[in-house]
Motif scaffolding. Structure first.
Motif, mmCIF file in Angstrom:
data_model
loop_
_atom_site.group_PDB
_atom_site.id
_atom_site.type_symbol
_atom_site.label_atom_id
_atom_site.label_comp_id
_atom_site.label_asym_id
_atom_site.label_seq_id
_atom_site.Cartn_x
_atom_site.Cartn_y
_atom_site.Cartn_z
ATOM 1 N N SER A 313 5.670 -17.489 12.750
ATOM 2 C CA SER A 313 6.375 -16.729 13.783
ATOM 3 C C SER A 313 6.897 -15.438 13.168
ATOM 4 O O SER A 313 7.355 -15.414 12.012
ATOM 5 C CB SER A 313 7.520 -17.544 14.381
ATOM 6 N N HIS A 314 6.839 -14.359 13.916
ATOM 7 C CA HIS A 314 7.126 -13.026 13.369
ATOM 8 C C HIS A 314 8.524 -12.942 12.758
ATOM 9 O O HIS A 314 8.683 -12.515 11.605
ATOM 10 C CB HIS A 314 6.975 -11.970 14.464
ATOM 11 N N THR A 315 9.536 -13.347 13.499
ATOM 12 C CA THR A 315 10.911 -13.174 13.031
ATOM 13 C C THR A 315 11.191 -14.020 11.794
ATOM 14 O O THR A 315 11.804 -13.547 10.826
ATOM 15 C CB THR A 315 11.907 -13.529 14.156
ATOM 16 N N ALA A 316 10.730 -15.268 11.823
ATOM 17 C CA ALA A 316 10.926 -16.131 10.650
ATOM 18 C C ALA A 316 10.203 -15.559 9.438
ATOM 19 O O ALA A 316 10.713 -15.609 8.308
ATOM 20 C CB ALA A 316 10.431 -17.541 10.950
ATOM 21 N N ALA A 317 9.004 -14.996 9.654
ATOM 22 C CA ALA A 317 8.234 -14.441 8.542
ATOM 23 C C ALA A 317 8.904 -13.200 7.959
ATOM 24 O O ALA A 317 8.925 -13.006 6.737
ATOM 25 C CB ALA A 317 6.816 -14.115 9.005
ATOM 26 N N ILE A 318 9.451 -12.338 8.816
ATOM 27 C CA ILE A 318 10.146 -11.145 8.330
ATOM 28 C C ILE A 318 11.280 -11.532 7.387
ATOM 29 O O ILE A 318 11.475 -10.934 6.321
ATOM 30 C CB ILE A 318 10.686 -10.316 9.509
ATOM 31 N N CYS A 319 12.031 -12.568 7.768
ATOM 32 C CA CYS A 319 13.163 -13.000 6.947
ATOM 33 C C CYS A 319 12.706 -13.726 5.686
ATOM 34 O O CYS A 319 13.245 -13.501 4.599
ATOM 35 C CB CYS A 319 14.083 -13.911 7.772
ATOM 36 N N ALA A 320 11.701 -14.587 5.831
ATOM 37 C CA ALA A 320 11.285 -15.422 4.708
ATOM 38 C C ALA A 320 10.460 -14.653 3.676
ATOM 39 O O ALA A 320 10.557 -14.912 2.472
ATOM 40 C CB ALA A 320 10.489 -16.616 5.224
ATOM 41 N N ALA A 321 9.623 -13.719 4.134
ATOM 42 C CA ALA A 321 8.707 -13.019 3.223
ATOM 43 C C ALA A 321 9.351 -11.811 2.552
ATOM 44 O O ALA A 321 8.709 -11.153 1.731
ATOM 45 C CB ALA A 321 7.457 -12.576 3.987
ATOM 46 N N HIS A 322 10.594 -11.514 2.880
ATOM 47 C CA HIS A 322 11.236 -10.288 2.391
ATOM 48 C C HIS A 322 11.148 -10.115 0.874
ATOM 49 O O HIS A 322 10.745 -9.033 0.396
ATOM 50 C CB HIS A 322 12.695 -10.256 2.861
ATOM 51 N N PRO A 323 11.500 -11.118 0.063
ATOM 52 C CA PRO A 323 11.413 -10.919 -1.398
ATOM 53 C C PRO A 323 9.994 -10.631 -1.872
ATOM 54 O O PRO A 323 9.800 -9.791 -2.767
ATOM 55 C CB PRO A 323 11.938 -12.242 -1.966
ATOM 56 N N MET A 324 8.993 -11.303 -1.301
ATOM 57 C CA MET A 324 7.620 -11.058 -1.726
ATOM 58 C C MET A 324 7.122 -9.704 -1.250
ATOM 59 O O MET A 324 6.371 -9.013 -1.968
ATOM 60 C CB MET A 324 6.699 -12.170 -1.231
ATOM 61 N N LEU A 325 7.519 -9.276 -0.054
ATOM 62 C CA LEU A 325 7.140 -7.942 0.415
ATOM 63 C C LEU A 325 7.697 -6.878 -0.530
ATOM 64 O O LEU A 325 7.019 -5.896 -0.849
ATOM 65 C CB LEU A 325 7.653 -7.705 1.827
ATOM 66 N N GLN A 326 8.928 -7.059 -0.995
ATOM 67 C CA GLN A 326 9.508 -6.120 -1.954
ATOM 68 C C GLN A 326 8.742 -6.135 -3.279
ATOM 69 O O GLN A 326 8.492 -5.082 -3.878
ATOM 70 C CB GLN A 326 10.978 -6.459 -2.195
ATOM 71 N N GLU A 327 8.373 -7.340 -3.735
ATOM 72 C CA GLU A 327 7.606 -7.463 -4.982
ATOM 73 C C GLU A 327 6.275 -6.730 -4.868
ATOM 74 O O GLU A 327 5.883 -5.972 -5.785
ATOM 75 C CB GLU A 327 7.373 -8.936 -5.292
ATOM 76 N N LEU A 328 5.581 -6.925 -3.768
ATOM 77 C CA LEU A 328 4.292 -6.273 -3.565
ATOM 78 C C LEU A 328 4.447 -4.767 -3.418
ATOM 79 O O LEU A 328 3.642 -3.992 -3.951
ATOM 80 C CB LEU A 328 3.601 -6.856 -2.328
ATOM 81 N N GLN A 329 5.473 -4.336 -2.688
ATOM 82 C CA GLN A 329 5.705 -2.902 -2.517
ATOM 83 C C GLN A 329 5.949 -2.218 -3.858
ATOM 84 O O GLN A 329 5.383 -1.150 -4.138
ATOM 85 C CB GLN A 329 6.888 -2.663 -1.582
ATOM 86 N N ASN A 330 6.776 -2.821 -4.678
ATOM 87 C CA ASN A 330 7.042 -2.247 -6.002
ATOM 88 C C ASN A 330 5.775 -2.172 -6.834
ATOM 89 O O ASN A 330 5.554 -1.212 -7.588
ATOM 90 C CB ASN A 330 8.097 -3.077 -6.741
ATOM 91 N N ASP A 331 4.934 -3.179 -6.696
ATOM 92 C CA ASP A 331 3.741 -3.238 -7.529
ATOM 93 C C ASP A 331 2.685 -2.229 -7.100
ATOM 94 O O ASP A 331 2.074 -1.566 -7.940
ATOM 95 C CB ASP A 331 3.157 -4.651 -7.494
ATOM 96 N N ILE A 332 2.454 -2.129 -5.778
ATOM 97 C CA ILE A 332 1.404 -1.203 -5.331
ATOM 98 C C ILE A 332 1.801 0.249 -5.580
ATOM 99 O O ILE A 332 0.939 1.139 -5.581
ATOM 100 C CB ILE A 332 1.033 -1.404 -3.842
#
Length: 453
Positions: A313-332
């Motif tokens: 679900s979109h809202t749950a994913a936005i909250c749950a994936a936040h640390p990994m999205l930051q990790e990927l953003q920093n890396d790319i």
């Protein structure tokens, strides 16, 4: 006399056709009899051939990030658990303790690492026997045995003399929240929005609809398990899984969880798939049932629906994936990095692709159509001759046959690749996004988390 009667070849052909038809009827009736009168669909679902990772004429690769699910493991629960009670049969004799990577999983991950090496060498992106220097490569994983081991095996296949460090930040089998879909905060408004999105997956019937839409899949699972003869069925005085008992639990500082048949069905589906990958004898893999491919897909679909409800679900994913999205953003955005391998779980990948707004997909050549075992989310950055930057997102995974038979993977015999599409973004004629669009998408979804909080 008719010319058809005179033609002995035609007469023999007609006899063969009629005889074949009779035999087919007999086989069908036998199958019905062996399945309590219910005819088993023996059609084989034709799948496309694995195509491997794409190359783009006129573009050079500039960066690669790989977010991986661990490879084949033993079930998450051990001997004497509820899993054992769901069937009167004995599960596969796993090569490791509960939740740990199996020997076959290690072999398969080494093979996949070798494929990535051959692919990158073909692109002249890395030299043969590459030994990364400084900050050029990162191998970082959750601190569980199965993710650490997967990362180690992949790095061995990809960089056999690289002697790279596998980074995990905590003691063995301790959680690293970067890789887990934890709801780091919760309030009534957010909880209501997440529940609304999950209920929508079941249509007009809400949560009950999620289960009821799986009625045929649960029948197949019950048949494969011999569920009516199981200890669990006898203890609970039932012969089938109830399809009206789904309950979703949403609390702060934890993953979403559920209760009822969807949870039990996912437990059995997970174990069945792992047994299917490990056991090449079809009869042994299915407790003597010799399930066809469509039936294996039905069993796999129960786990897919569970995953989607918990992490899709979109809202749950936005909250749950936040640390990994930051990790990927920093890396790319790291100019020194050539290659990154991050290893987590099915929930890690599904929450990330959901948060990024990936369009709905169903993967071919697999009985798990969302996040197959060992699947990799690959983010690639490309540059054209004019110096313009573009990007692609794809899922790379071994097919069912490649998993079961431990097939060698190389550029001539590749794994599967599925190109992902991002909602609202336009690809160019070559199938690539502007790199700035991908960067902006990461920034938007990271910022959305702050809005909720």
């Amino acid at each position: 006399m008719s010319k058809f009667v005179k033609n002995s070849k035609v007469t023999k052909f007609t006899f063969v056709v009629l005889a074949t038809f009779v035999v087919m009827i007999a086989i069908t009736l036998c199958a019905c009899s062996q399945n309590g009168g219910k005819q088993i669909d023996t059609s084989y679902v034709t799948e496309s051939q694995p195509t491997g990772m794409k190359t783009y004429d006129g573009y050079t690769l500039e960066h690669m990030d790989v977010l991986s699910r661990h490879n084949i493991r033993s079930p998450l629960t051990g001997s004497g658990s509820t899993l054992d009670k769901l069937t009167p049969h004995k599960w596969f004799n796993w090569t490791g303790k509960s939740s740990e990577l199996s020997l076959q999983g290690g072999e398969l991950e080494t093979i996949m690492g070798q494929y990535f090496r051959k692919y990158l060498e073909k692109l002249n992106y890395i030299p043969e026997n590459w030994v990364p220097q400084g900050d050029e490569a990162l191998f970082y994983c959750n601190s569980y045995q199965r993710t650490i081991a997967t990362t180690q095996y992949f790095s061995t296949g990809m960089l056999p003399i690289g002697n790279v460090d596998v980074v995990h930040k905590y003691a063995l089998n301790q959680q690293d929240r970067t890789f887990l879909p934890i709801q780091t905060f919760m309030n009534d408004t957010l909880k209501a929005q997440i529940m609304k999105e999950i209920e929508a997956m079941g249509g007009d019937d809400g949560l009950n609809g999620i289960l009821q839409n799986l009625s045929e899949e649960f029948k197949t699972l019950e048949y494969a398990l011999d569920f009516k003869d199981s200890e669990y069925a006898k203890e609970n005085n039932i012969t089938s899984f109830p399809l009206d008992d789904l309950k979703i639990n949403i609390v702060a500082d934890d993953e979403l969880t559920c209760e009822g048949s969807l949870k039990l069905g996912n437990t059995a589906s997970d174990a069945f798939k792992l047994q299917y990958y490990e056991e090449e004898d079809d009869a042994k893999a299915s407790f003597g049932k010799k399930l066809n491919y469509k039936q294996w897909q039905q069993i796999g679909k129960i786990a897919d629906v569970y995953e989607n409800a918990m992490f899709g679900s979109h809202t749950a994913a936005i909250c749950a994936a936040h640390p990994m999205l930051q990790e990927l953003q920093n890396d790319i955005n790291n100019p020194n990095r050539k290659f990154t391998f991050l290893c987590g779980h099915d929930s890690t990948i599904l929450s990330v692709v959901t948060a990024l707004g990936v369009e709905n997909y169903e993967l071919p050549n697999t009985i798990s159509t969302l996040t197959p075992i060992g699947v990799k989310l690959v983010v690639e950055k490309w540059k054209n001759a004019a110096g313009e930057e573009f990007g692609t997102l794809s899922l790379v995974y071994a097919s069912v046959d490649q998993l079961r038979h431990r097939s060698e993977l190389n550029v001539d015999d590749p794994p599967c690749e599925y190109q992902l599409s991002l909602e609202g973004l336009q690809k160019n004629a070559d199938g690539l996004y502007k790199w700035s669009d991908i960067q902006n998408r990461f920034a938007e979804r990271i910022a959305e988390y702050d809005k909720y909080k």
